[in-house]
Design an enzyme around this catalytic site. Structure first.
Site, PDB file in Angstrom:
ATOM      1  CG  ASP A 109      29.725  41.309  -4.705  1.00 24.44           C
ATOM      2  OD1 ASP A 109      29.489  42.179  -3.847  1.00 24.44           O
ATOM      3  OD2 ASP A 109      29.169  40.192  -4.709  1.00 24.44           O
ATOM      4  CG  ASN A 149      33.844  47.137  -2.527  1.00 22.43           C
ATOM      5  OD1 ASN A 149      34.665  46.439  -3.132  1.00 22.43           O
ATOM      6  ND2 ASN A 149      33.274  48.193  -3.064  1.00 22.43           N
ATOM      7  N   GLY A 150      32.446  45.048   1.168  1.00 21.97           N
ATOM      8  CA  GLY A 150      32.041  44.975   2.569  1.00 21.97           C
ATOM      9  C   GLY A 150      32.769  43.857   3.298  1.00 21.97           C
ATOM     10  NE  ARG A 151      31.051  39.280   0.564  1.00 18.36           N
ATOM     11  CZ  ARG A 151      30.888  38.658  -0.592  1.00 18.36           C
ATOM     12  NH1 ARG A 151      31.173  37.368  -0.694  1.00 18.36           N
ATOM     13  NH2 ARG A 151      30.450  39.321  -1.639  1.00 18.36           N
ATOM     14  NE  ARG A 183      28.489  46.697   4.065  1.00 23.75           N
ATOM     15  CZ  ARG A 183      28.514  45.612   3.281  1.00 23.75           C
ATOM     16  NH1 ARG A 183      28.829  44.443   3.771  1.00 23.75           N
ATOM     17  NH2 ARG A 183      28.219  45.712   2.001  1.00 23.75           N
ATOM     18  CG  HIS A 219      31.924  50.706  -0.257  1.00 21.44           C
ATOM     19  ND1 HIS A 219      31.603  49.590  -0.996  1.00 21.44           N
ATOM     20  CD2 HIS A 219      30.976  50.782   0.720  1.00 21.44           C
ATOM     21  CE1 HIS A 219      30.508  49.029  -0.491  1.00 21.44           C
ATOM     22  NE2 HIS A 219      30.120  49.724   0.557  1.00 21.44           N
ATOM     23  CD  GLU A 247      17.969  44.946  -7.923  1.00 20.45           C
ATOM     24  OE1 GLU A 247      19.064  45.385  -8.338  1.00 20.45           O
ATOM     25  OE2 GLU A 247      16.999  44.731  -8.680  1.00 20.45           O
ATOM     26  CD1 TRP A 249      18.169  52.541  -5.830  1.00 23.54           C
ATOM     27  CD2 TRP A 249      19.051  54.038  -4.420  1.00 23.54           C
ATOM     28  NE1 TRP A 249      18.769  53.526  -6.583  1.00 23.54           N
ATOM     29  CE2 TRP A 249      19.309  54.469  -5.740  1.00 23.54           C
ATOM     30  CE3 TRP A 249      19.513  54.825  -3.357  1.00 23.54           C
ATOM     31  CZ2 TRP A 249      20.012  55.631  -6.047  1.00 23.54           C
ATOM     32  CZ3 TRP A 249      20.215  55.999  -3.652  1.00 23.54           C
ATOM     33  CH2 TRP A 249      20.462  56.388  -4.984  1.00 23.54           C
ATOM     34  CG  LEU A 256      38.102  52.679 -21.461  1.00 22.26           C
ATOM     35  CD1 LEU A 256      37.973  51.239 -21.954  1.00 22.26           C
ATOM     36  CD2 LEU A 256      38.716  52.682 -20.064  1.00 22.26           C
ATOM     37  NE  ARG A 265      28.656  38.981  -7.926  1.00 20.91           N
ATOM     38  CZ  ARG A 265      27.418  39.291  -7.667  1.00 20.91           C
ATOM     39  NH1 ARG A 265      26.494  39.078  -8.573  1.00 20.91           N
ATOM     40  NH2 ARG A 265      27.072  39.829  -6.515  1.00 20.91           N
ATOM     41  CB  SER A 298      23.534  40.940  -8.722  1.00 16.95           C
ATOM     42  OG  SER A 298      23.982  39.947  -7.840  1.00 16.95           O
TER      43      SER A 298
END
Ligand code: IPE
Ligand code: IPE
Ligand code: MG
Length: 283
Positions: A34, A36-38, A47, A51, A81, A83, A145, A202, A210
């Site tokens: 979590d 990436n955008g910020r 943003r 990513h 979510e 989407w 892996l 996270r 989430s």
């Protein structure tokens, strides 16, 4: 494996050896990638740039997991979510996913990585579904892996889906309600072939699940890093692992019942020193 190993400094090799020989590394690490955008917005970038940078973190974390011999790594890449996001962002995320899978496939092969995917895959654009299917098939017989991507995934959705399948089996007379145990129930989830996550990471400081691996994380150790995902590189991963191996997992019991379960202080100190040395070299 050789290519990666030789690129490691001596001190990092020593750190990895000691982590491995502690015998306490998690078997299954699950990560909610979590922030990436910020990360991008704080740099005045779009943003999607976050990513894009996040892919490099994926590469580093996968590489360290392989080097350490961690058998299962599960990455939350796109939630059901998600989407609800603006179309343009969804489109870029799908393009990046497509790009990553095509581009990384040879590397996954080289390191014997077996790719898996969980989620409502048929909700993905066709061309993404195709590269996912190709990558799954191409890596199916690898024995290193197990890298699971959660794509269009929702923990509740998977639980409800499992309940539906169970109900169908009961109706067909294949299963009797009395036989529905926790193990039997879990065998209907998409994660049935994975052990439960030992460590759930996270990034970006958010303290929530989430909708990720809701059933499976019942006893996962949770580690929240304040770093945004594009900044979560191998040192941050080592730090999370070090934090994990120092913990006492009690599973409802009390300390005394667990015997000599704690990590010896000398080893913890040495690991801490090695990690500092690696951090100094990297930064
Ligand atoms: C995580 O970063 C990537 C996905 C959810 C696909 P975000 O895009 O959620 O970044 P923030 O949380 O808005 O900073
Ligand atoms: C969770 O991140 C999903 C992924 C990392 C793929 P989000 O950024 O979508 O989560 P919320 O909406 O902030 O809880
Ligand atoms: Mg987010």
């Amino acid at each position: 494996m050789e290519g990666w190993d030789t690129s490691l400094s001596e001190v990092e090799q020593r750190l990895q050896e000691l982590l491995r020989s502690s015998g306490r590394l998690p078997k299954h690490v699950a990560i909610i990638m979590d922030g990436n955008g910020r990360w991008a917005q704080e740099r005045g970038l779009p943003r999607v740039e976050g990513h894009r940078q996040g892919i490099q973190s994926v590469r580093e974390v996968v590489k360290v997991a392989v080097q350490l011999g961690i058998p299962y790594l599960t990455l939350y890449a796109f939630s059901m979510e998600n989407w609800r996001r603006p179309q343009v962002e969804i489109r870029t995320l799908m393009e990046l996913l497509h790009y990553y899978l095509r581009r990384e496939l040879p590397e996954l092969q080289r390191h014997g990585i077996r790719l898996r995917a969980i989620g409502k895959l048929n909700a993905l654009p066709r061309r993404v579904q195709r590269v996912v299917a190709d990558a799954l098939q191409a890596t199916a017989s690898n024995t290193g892996l197990t890298l699971t991507l959660a794509l269009s995934y929702s923990g509740r959705w998977d639980i409800v889906r499992a309940v539906q399948m169970i109900a169908i089996d009961v109706r067909r007379g294949k299963l009797s309600p009395e036989d529905i145990t926790e193990e039997r129930f879990a065998s209907y989830l998409l994660t049935r072939e994975l052990p439960e996550p030992d460590l759930l990471i996270r990034t970006s400081g958010e303290m929530r699940l989430s909708n990720f691996l809701l059933w499976e994380s019942a006893y996962a150790e949770i580690y929240v890093s304040n770093l945004y995902w594009p900044d979560f590189r191998r040192c941050a991963f080592y730090r999370a692992l070090l934090d994990y191996i120092r913990r006492e997992r009690r599973f409802g019991m009390i300390s005394e019942q667990l015997g000599a379960y704690r990590l010896a202080e000398e080893i913890a100190t040495e690991l801490e020193e090695l990690l500092h040395a690696v951090e100094r070299r990297v930064h």
